[in-house]
Design a protein around this motif. Structure first.
Motif, PDB file in Angstrom:
ATOM      1  N   ILE A 404      -5.993  12.146  -3.648  1.00  0.00           N
ATOM      2  CA  ILE A 404      -6.004  11.278  -2.470  1.00  0.00           C
ATOM      3  C   ILE A 404      -6.897  10.061  -2.688  1.00  0.00           C
ATOM      4  O   ILE A 404      -6.469   8.922  -2.473  1.00  0.00           O
ATOM      5  N   ILE A 405      -8.084  10.302  -3.177  1.00  0.00           N
ATOM      6  CA  ILE A 405      -8.997   9.165  -3.382  1.00  0.00           C
ATOM      7  C   ILE A 405      -8.464   8.260  -4.500  1.00  0.00           C
ATOM      8  O   ILE A 405      -8.583   7.035  -4.443  1.00  0.00           O
ATOM      9  N   GLY A 406      -7.807   8.866  -5.487  1.00  0.00           N
ATOM     10  CA  GLY A 406      -7.229   8.090  -6.587  1.00  0.00           C
ATOM     11  C   GLY A 406      -6.106   7.195  -6.100  1.00  0.00           C
ATOM     12  O   GLY A 406      -6.044   6.010  -6.433  1.00  0.00           O
ATOM     13  N   SER A 407      -5.208   7.759  -5.301  1.00  0.00           N
ATOM     14  CA  SER A 407      -4.081   6.977  -4.779  1.00  0.00           C
ATOM     15  C   SER A 407      -4.559   5.857  -3.884  1.00  0.00           C
ATOM     16  O   SER A 407      -4.015   4.767  -3.892  1.00  0.00           O
ATOM     17  N   TYR A 408      -5.570   6.153  -3.109  1.00  0.00           N
ATOM     18  CA  TYR A 408      -6.073   5.157  -2.155  1.00  0.00           C
ATOM     19  C   TYR A 408      -6.761   4.010  -2.891  1.00  0.00           C
ATOM     20  O   TYR A 408      -6.496   2.840  -2.628  1.00  0.00           O
ATOM     21  N   SER A 409      -7.617   4.375  -3.845  1.00  0.00           N
ATOM     22  CA  SER A 409      -8.507   3.357  -4.399  1.00  0.00           C
ATOM     23  C   SER A 409      -7.778   2.312  -5.238  1.00  0.00           C
ATOM     24  O   SER A 409      -8.300   1.213  -5.413  1.00  0.00           O
ATOM     25  N   LEU A 410      -6.567   2.613  -5.734  1.00  0.00           N
ATOM     26  CA  LEU A 410      -5.885   1.618  -6.563  1.00  0.00           C
ATOM     27  C   LEU A 410      -5.409   0.412  -5.764  1.00  0.00           C
ATOM     28  O   LEU A 410      -5.373  -0.690  -6.266  1.00  0.00           O
ATOM     29  N   GLY A 411      -5.050   0.631  -4.506  1.00  0.00           N
ATOM     30  CA  GLY A 411      -4.636  -0.539  -3.725  1.00  0.00           C
ATOM     31  C   GLY A 411      -5.451  -0.686  -2.466  1.00  0.00           C
ATOM     32  O   GLY A 411      -5.197  -1.582  -1.670  1.00  0.00           O
ATOM     33  N   THR A 412      -6.430   0.222  -2.295  1.00  0.00           N
ATOM     34  CA  THR A 412      -7.241   0.358  -1.064  1.00  0.00           C
ATOM     35  C   THR A 412      -6.347   0.275   0.185  1.00  0.00           C
ATOM     36  O   THR A 412      -6.647  -0.427   1.149  1.00  0.00           O
ATOM     37  N   ARG A 413      -5.204   0.981   0.106  1.00  0.00           N
ATOM     38  CA  ARG A 413      -4.283   1.005   1.248  1.00  0.00           C
ATOM     39  C   ARG A 413      -4.097   2.444   1.709  1.00  0.00           C
ATOM     40  O   ARG A 413      -3.677   3.299   0.914  1.00  0.00           O
ATOM     41  N   VAL A 414      -4.420   2.725   2.964  1.00  0.00           N
ATOM     42  CA  VAL A 414      -4.228   4.076   3.492  1.00  0.00           C
ATOM     43  C   VAL A 414      -2.728   4.385   3.549  1.00  0.00           C
ATOM     44  O   VAL A 414      -2.310   5.540   3.433  1.00  0.00           O
ATOM     45  N   PHE A 415      -1.914   3.330   3.651  1.00  0.00           N
ATOM     46  CA  PHE A 415      -0.465   3.525   3.707  1.00  0.00           C
ATOM     47  C   PHE A 415       0.049   4.257   2.458  1.00  0.00           C
ATOM     48  O   PHE A 415       0.997   5.037   2.537  1.00  0.00           O
ATOM     49  N   ASN A 416      -0.592   4.001   1.319  1.00  0.00           N
ATOM     50  CA  ASN A 416      -0.205   4.707   0.085  1.00  0.00           C
ATOM     51  C   ASN A 416      -0.330   6.218   0.258  1.00  0.00           C
ATOM     52  O   ASN A 416       0.461   6.985  -0.279  1.00  0.00           O
ATOM     53  N   LEU A 417      -1.359   6.630   1.012  1.00  0.00           N
ATOM     54  CA  LEU A 417      -1.567   8.064   1.241  1.00  0.00           C
ATOM     55  C   LEU A 417      -0.487   8.611   2.164  1.00  0.00           C
ATOM     56  O   LEU A 417      -0.013   9.733   1.985  1.00  0.00           O
ATOM     57  N   TYR A 418      -0.116   7.793   3.164  1.00  0.00           N
ATOM     58  CA  TYR A 418       0.939   8.232   4.088  1.00  0.00           C
ATOM     59  C   TYR A 418       2.237   8.504   3.336  1.00  0.00           C
ATOM     60  O   TYR A 418       3.020   9.367   3.733  1.00  0.00           O
ATOM     61  N   LEU A 419       2.463   7.737   2.273  1.00  0.00           N
ATOM     62  CA  LEU A 419       3.679   7.924   1.484  1.00  0.00           C
ATOM     63  C   LEU A 419       3.524   9.061   0.479  1.00  0.00           C
ATOM     64  O   LEU A 419       4.461   9.794   0.192  1.00  0.00           O
ATOM     65  N   MET A 420       2.315   9.166  -0.072  1.00  0.00           N
ATOM     66  CA  MET A 420       2.078  10.128  -1.151  1.00  0.00           C
ATOM     67  C   MET A 420       2.340  11.569  -0.705  1.00  0.00           C
ATOM     68  O   MET A 420       2.926  12.358  -1.450  1.00  0.00           O
ATOM     69  N   ILE A 421       1.920  11.908   0.508  1.00  0.00           N
ATOM     70  CA  ILE A 421       2.061  13.296   0.967  1.00  0.00           C
ATOM     71  C   ILE A 421       3.532  13.691   1.111  1.00  0.00           C
ATOM     72  O   ILE A 421       3.955  14.709   0.519  1.00  0.00           O
ATOM     73  N   PRO A 422       4.372  12.912   1.849  1.00  0.00           N
ATOM     74  CA  PRO A 422       5.788  13.321   1.900  1.00  0.00           C
ATOM     75  C   PRO A 422       6.461  13.347   0.535  1.00  0.00           C
ATOM     76  O   PRO A 422       7.264  14.246   0.261  1.00  0.00           O
ATOM     77  N   ILE A 423       6.108  12.384  -0.324  1.00  0.00           N
ATOM     78  CA  ILE A 423       6.704  12.390  -1.672  1.00  0.00           C
ATOM     79  C   ILE A 423       6.297  13.674  -2.400  1.00  0.00           C
ATOM     80  O   ILE A 423       7.112  14.319  -3.051  1.00  0.00           O
TER      81      ILE A 423
END
Lengths: 514, 248
Positions: A404-423
């Motif tokens: 989670i922190i890895g996905s977030y920190s690359l673009g500093t976008r919480v939206f990336n996390l919203y997508l990462m979980i369903p994927i």
């Protein structure tokens, strides 16, 4: 003269990289981390590279590559620890190693098995490196002749072959995964006309899906869910006193090592096929060509040598299409592609012009990594296996946090996390239903390449597909795709069966008449 | 991967979902410019942004039909229908564990990360996630999951009704304090539930140490080492920043 000059340049590069203390610290730290990642059941080389990517984006490119390649090499090798000592493959790439590695450990020869895997993995990495340095100029030169049609077909071929070879159930499940990946890549504004596709009015989707969160979601989250849901129980590791690298065994098995390394490099160079398939094919070949195949599965050293040499040689193989064509050869290489882009390096035919010497630098790092792996393996094996005592329910939630922190920190976008979980959840269900994840990821990565090149090619040809049949490379790729698809149909299998029957019958008749 | 019979049943269900999804993509693709002008560019079919989605949706429809036919031929569809009729109520232990992972991930990402101090979010997530799976007891998992769900529902209620805003105005970091109290309550409740079992008490101790140690390492690395602005920097990260700048 040119060869000597290149060789001189290569070794001076190795010396420059290796003489920087910070590089060495990075190399050994990432290697150790990789071995630990590989050794722990549930953690994979892809995940290791993915998570480390987030820590390297502040580093300069060379050092970041040292860290990423070291963790990649280390994780592929580290999988053998769990395979040999607890009979649970640390990574999928080490599953074949468990076949003979664990029986060897049961016989009290765990030290010997680990010594062999450490040495042959280092040799495998070294052979892979030789191929990177020797094949890259050829492939790069060939790729410069490619036009948009070739790139479109190459991307399509990569996705389809990855689906064909990695599917554990029906072949077209691999293709479905690949096409779903291409679909994900079309989300966002298209590269040529900037038209918003499948954005549903969400401005967050305008830029498309970021590759790294998709990769982390597709590889990391299913792993977390699976381990926690299925209660992975790690048994007591078999004891060993010290690792014994027996030179006699290595010398005795040199032909097998070379064969396995060639298999590893060959499979690695095919887009999207990972180290696990390389290890199984090599293991199968070693068994079939052995004078005593009945000993395989009961503690045969050649079995361990075959799988471990091949899976590490696969790394070099996977780097060849990645660097020269921009097509990743394996899932961790797909992750490496994301990392390279973050560092401003776009792999492909232009790499030698945009970043002269970069491929040689990668080769030098692979050489350093193979040495570092051997040294770390020999010195720290006993300490590393202590991580096998950490219960999976303790480390998997930590991995989830890292994802989670890895996905977030690359673009500093919480939206990336919203997508990462369903994927991640969809990827988990797909895995459970027998769909491979590698083609999905390859689809996400190669989708834009397929899209833009197809349209560009048709723009030049004014909507004509004729150039596919007039350009040799395009025609070969087209025929390969066609054969790959047709070969899955029942009528083709029947036809091949009939042809084989006829050949066998005519051979029989010839023998009778003789 | 599932066993063969189950796999064929899943193939049937998935092929139907895939077909519906592919038709949805196809429908959406037809709304894209194929011959009209877009942004001053006159389109022809071969440069249209719809070209690849069209190929993808067509391919998915063909593959979906192939999968559907295969699942029907191999008895997956028949099995699925028969299975619906004799389905018993209740959730298997594995599915409870699956739901517990989903609960942890969903509440962590969708509810807490955007709104509460990132340090506390990690502690809350790890404490629950490690405890329920490390204890490895079905009844405790359910009991503790209800507590965790209740805590998250309370936070959700505050955010939905926007009560969190006056709270934050009246008490700086009020929501962070609330989550901290929830964490302490969860820990005390767990301690109470497992007090008779020394093995579980020891495991709880390990869990608490890990749950606090992990963000204590990760947050400074990302915040001060990699200079990544964290999703929500509340009370605890504020204290960390004060310490960091006091030490500089």
């Amino acid at each position: 003269m040119l060869v000597l000059e290149r060789l001189g340049h290569f070794f001076s590069l190795v010396f420059t990289l290796g003489s920087d203390p910070l590089n060495l610290v990075t190399l050994f730290a990432a290697m150790l981390m990789g071995i630990i990642f590989g050794a722990m059941p549930g953690l994979t080389a892809t995940l290791g590279v993915a998570l480390l990517t987030t820590l390297t984006y502040g580093m300069e490119t060379g050092r970041a590559m040292i860290a990423l390649l070291a963790i990649y090499v280390g994780a592929v090798y580290g999988g053998s620890y769990a395979s040999i000592l607890i009979n649970i493959p640390g990574t999928a790439a080490a599953a074949a190693t468990a076949m003979d590695g664990y029986p060897l450990a049961v016989q009290g020869r765990a030290g010997k098995a680990l010594g062999l895997t450490t040495t042959t993995s280092a040799i495998g990495t070294f052979v892979g490196m030789l191929f990177v340095v020797s094949m890259s100029p050829l492939i790069s030169a060939l790729a410069l002749q490619f036009t948009s049609f070739e790139f479109f077909l190459l991307a399509f071929f990569g996705i389809l072959i990855s689906g064909t070879l990695t599917s554990p159930d029906l072949v077209y499940k691999g293709w479905i995964a690949g096409f779903l990946g291409i679909f994900l890549s079309t989300v966002g504004r298209d590269g040529l006309q900037f038209y918003p596709r499948f954005t549903f009015g969400l401005s967050d989707l305008d830029g498309g899906l970021d590759v790294i969160p998709v990769l982390i979601g597709a590889f990391g989250i299913p792993q977390v869910i699976q381990v926690l849901k299925d209660k992975v129980v790690v048994g007591e590791a078999k004891k060993f006193h010290r690792i014994l690298p027996e030179i006699r065994d290595i010398v005795h098995n040199i032909p097998a090592i070379i064969r396995s390394a060639l298999i590893g490099v060959g499979i690695g160079a095919v887009p999207g096929i990972g180290e696990d398939i390389a290890a199984w094919v090599s293991y199968g070949t070693a068994k079939n060509s052995s004078k005593h195949p009945q000993t395989f599965g009961k503690g045969e050293l050649q079995g361990v040598i075959a799988s471990e040499t091949a899976n590490n040689a696969c790394i070099g193989g996977a780097m060849i299409p990645l660097l020269n064509l921009g097509v990743p050869g394996s899932p961790p290489a797909a992750m490496m592609l994301g990392a390279l882009m973050i560092h401003g390096v776009t792999p492909g035919p232009m790499i030698n012009f945009d970043h002269p010497g970069f491929i040689l630098q990668i080769t030098a790092i692979l050489l350093l990594a193979s040495f570092a792996m051997w040294i770390t393996g020999m010195l720290l094996a006993k300490q590393v296996i202590k991580v096998l005592r950490i219960p999976p329910p303790v480390f998997m939630p930590i991995v989830a946090v890292l994802c989670i922190i890895g996905s977030y920190s690359l673009g500093t976008r919480v939206f990336n996390l919203y997508l990462m979980i369903p994927i991640g959840v969809v990827a988990y269900f797909l895995t459970e239903m027998g769909y491979p994840i590698a083609p999905l990821v390859i689809g996400v990565i190669l989708g834009p390449m397929a899209d833009q090149n197809l349209r560009r090619a048709l723009m030049v040809s004014k909507g004509s597909f004729l150039p596919i049949f007039t350009r040799p490379v395009a025609l070969i790729l087209f025929l390969l795709i066609l054969i790959m698809m047709i070969s899955q149909f029942g009528f083709y299998k029947k036809l091949i069966g009939r042809i084989k029957d006829r050949i066998a019958r005519s051979r029989g008749r010839t023998r009778q008449s003789d | 991967m599932m066993e063969k019979k189950k796999l064929r049943r899943a193939d049937f269900v998935f092929s139907v979902i895939l077909l519906a999804f592919s038709l949805f993509i196809l429908g959406n693709t037809f709304t894209m410019p194929m011959k009209d002008s877009w942004g001053g560019v006159m389109n022809v079919w071969y440069v249209s942004p719809a070209l690849l989605p069209l190929i993808v949706s067509a391919a998915l429809i063909i593959l979906g039909v192939a999968l559907l036919l295969y699942s029907i031929r191999s008895g997956g569809a028949r099995d699925f229908i028969a299975n619906i009729r004799k389905r018993t109520r209740g959730i298997s232990a594995a599915n409870v564990r699956f739901l517990a992972v989903l609960l942890a991930l969903a509440s962590f990402v969708y509810l807490n990360i955007p709104r509460v101090d990132f340090f506390l979010c990690i502690v809350w997530f790890l404490l629950y996630c490690i405890v329920v799976f490390y204890f490895d007891e079905a009844t405790l998992l359910v009991k503790l999951s209800w507590f965790y769900l209740g805590g998250n529902l309370l936070l959700l209620l505050l955010f939905i009704t926007a009560i969190d805003q006056p709270i934050s105005r009246a008490f700086p970091y009020g929501i962070d304090v609330l989550l901290l109290l929830l964490i302490i309550a969860f820990w005390l409740y767990t301690r109470l539930v497992v007090r008779a079992d020394r093995r579980l008490v020891a495991r709880l101790r390990t869990t608490v140490i890990v749950s606090v140690a992990v963000p204590l390492i990760l947050v400074p690395i990302f915040k001060f080492g990699l200079l990544v602005p964290l999703p929500h920097e509340g009370g605890i990260i504020g204290i960390m920043s004060l310490i960091r700048y006091a030490l500089r």
